[in-house]
Design an enzyme around this catalytic site. Structure first.
Site, short mmCIF file in Angstrom:
data_model
loop_
_atom_site.label_atom_id
_atom_site.label_comp_id
_atom_site.label_asym_id
_atom_site.label_seq_id
_atom_site.Cartn_x
_atom_site.Cartn_y
_atom_site.Cartn_z
N GLY A 8 0.85 -1.20 0.00
CA GLY A 8 0.00 0.00 0.00
C GLY A 8 0.88 1.24 0.00
N GLY A 11 -0.50 4.79 -1.10
CA GLY A 11 -1.67 5.35 -0.43
C GLY A 11 -1.31 6.57 0.40
CD GLN A 12 -4.55 10.20 4.29
OE1 GLN A 12 -5.16 9.26 4.76
NE2 GLN A 12 -4.75 11.45 4.67
CG ASP A 53 -5.02 -7.38 -4.94
OD1 ASP A 53 -5.19 -7.39 -3.70
OD2 ASP A 53 -5.86 -6.95 -5.75
CE1 TYR A 143 -10.54 1.97 7.12
CE2 TYR A 143 -11.57 3.61 8.54
CZ TYR A 143 -10.45 3.11 7.91
OH TYR A 143 -9.23 3.72 8.08
CE LYS A 147 -8.50 0.19 9.23
NZ LYS A 147 -7.26 -0.25 8.58
C1 AKB Z 1 -11.49 7.81 7.26
O1 AKB Z 1 -12.02 8.92 7.38
O2 AKB Z 1 -12.07 6.81 6.81
C2 AKB Z 1 -10.07 7.66 7.75
C3 AKB Z 1 -9.99 7.18 9.17
C4 AKB Z 1 -10.37 8.07 10.28
O3 AKB Z 1 -9.63 6.06 9.39
N1 AKB Z 1 -9.37 8.89 7.61
#
Ligand code: AKB
Length: 320
Positions: A8, A11-12, A53, A143, A147
């Site tokens: 990655g 990425g950011q 990937d 998401y 996590k």
């Molecule tokens: C998002 O906004 O999805 C991310 C995060 C807070 O994990 N920047």
């Protein structure tokens, strides 16, 4: 010198962390990996770059073996908004990608893994003020689900360190703000877009309400903190999952006021959309005293210092 891999890398976080790691370990010792995007020139010219990937375990295994990798930063992830649009892809990349990395690490003798968690691991049932390190984790986004599950995987392997010998480390990143790397698909992205629009057009329409307070951090702090956690002696670390990691909390209104001090003509308006619901499920401020105590975490940038640095650098970048 340790052999490091960043998955990655474009990425950011990856695009800045990879460059820092190459300064620290030497360009040829840090392998940059991405799935599809083009490598920036600086990355391409400063060390090995590969395209595969994170969901493809065989490709990962071949590459880790070929380079004799000892430390992996597994940063490949879909952010909150993109994950809601494609929850299956989020599950595959964010969670199966992590499990693949752990499996390959165990097979190939990798010693250490870094993996990013997020304030998205928390949910509406979590206390939103000074959110403790150990608290309710019931996220309402896919998401966030990936996590929490990932944190539990780290907790499992760290708890059984004697058996597996794999050292896994993680931070619950707040919204990250940078003038170099633009985010994509996150709920906190407004805090970067606002600067570009303020400089380019003098106005910005924010998709969150003006009073939406969220934890945020300037990228130089985030990169330094990540490297410090990875260098900390293992015996000092009391958190086996992911550390609360904080710097500043502010609302869109407070950020706009700070920008106005330097760009007095700047105007903001608000048009909350579906991202508001995600932001409302996250903490306002998190308590990172355990990170400060265990490995000496300390942020450097407050709101004013970050705003000044962002404006100066974006102006230079856009020649405005
Ligand atoms: C998002 O906004 O999805 C991310 C995060 C807070 O994990 N920047």
């Amino acid at each position: 010198m340790a052999k490091v891999m960043v998955i990655g890398a474009t990425g950011q976080i990856g695009s800045e962390l990879t460059i820092e790691l190459r300064k620290k370990y030497g360009g040829n010792n840090v392998v940059a990996v991405t799935r599809k995007s083009e490598f920036p020139k600086e990355m391409l010219e400063s060390g090995p770059c590969e395209k595969w990937d994170v969901t493809n375990k065989e490709d990962m295994k071949k590459s880790v073996k070929k380079h004799g990798v000892e430390i992996i930063y597994q940063l490949a992830s879909l952010l909150s908004v993109t994950s809601e649009k494609d929850p299956n892809a989020a599950f595959q990349i964010n969670l199966i990608g992590l499990k693949n990395t752990i499996d390959v690490a165990l097979e190939c003798g990798v010693k250490k893994i870094f993996w990013p968690s997020s304030i998205a691991a928390f949910g509406p049932t979590t206390p939103r003020e000074n959110t403790p390190q150990r608290t309710v984790l019931e996220p309402t986004t896919m998401y966030g689900v990936t996590k929490v599950a990932g944190e539990n995987l780290l907790n499992y392997y760290n708890t059984h360190y004697e058996r597996y010998g794999l050292d896994l480390r993680s931070l619950r990143y707040p919204g990250l703000i940078s003038w170099r790397a633009e985010p994509g698909g996150g709920t906190t992205d407004y805090a970067v877009a606002i600067f570009y629009e303020a400089i380019k057009t003098g106005k910005y329409t924010c998709y969150l309400r003006e009073d939406t307070m969220l934890p945020m951090m300037y990228m130089p702090d985030a990169i330094r903190g990540t490297l410090e956690l990875m260098d900390a002696p293992r015996e000092k670390l009391t958190v086996k999952g992911s550390y609360n990691f904080a710097a500043i909390s502010f609302t869109p209104k407070e950020l706009a006021q700070e920008i106005k001090k330097l760009l007095p003509e700047f105007k903001i308006q608000y048009a909350p959309d579906e991202r508001q619901k995600i932001a409302d499920s996250w903490p306002k401020k998190i308590d990172d005293s355990q990170a400060r105590k265990d490995w000496g975490w300390k942020h450097e940038y407050d709101l004013a210092k970050m705003t000044k640095d962002m404006i100066e650098n974006i102006r230079k970048k856009l020649r405005k």
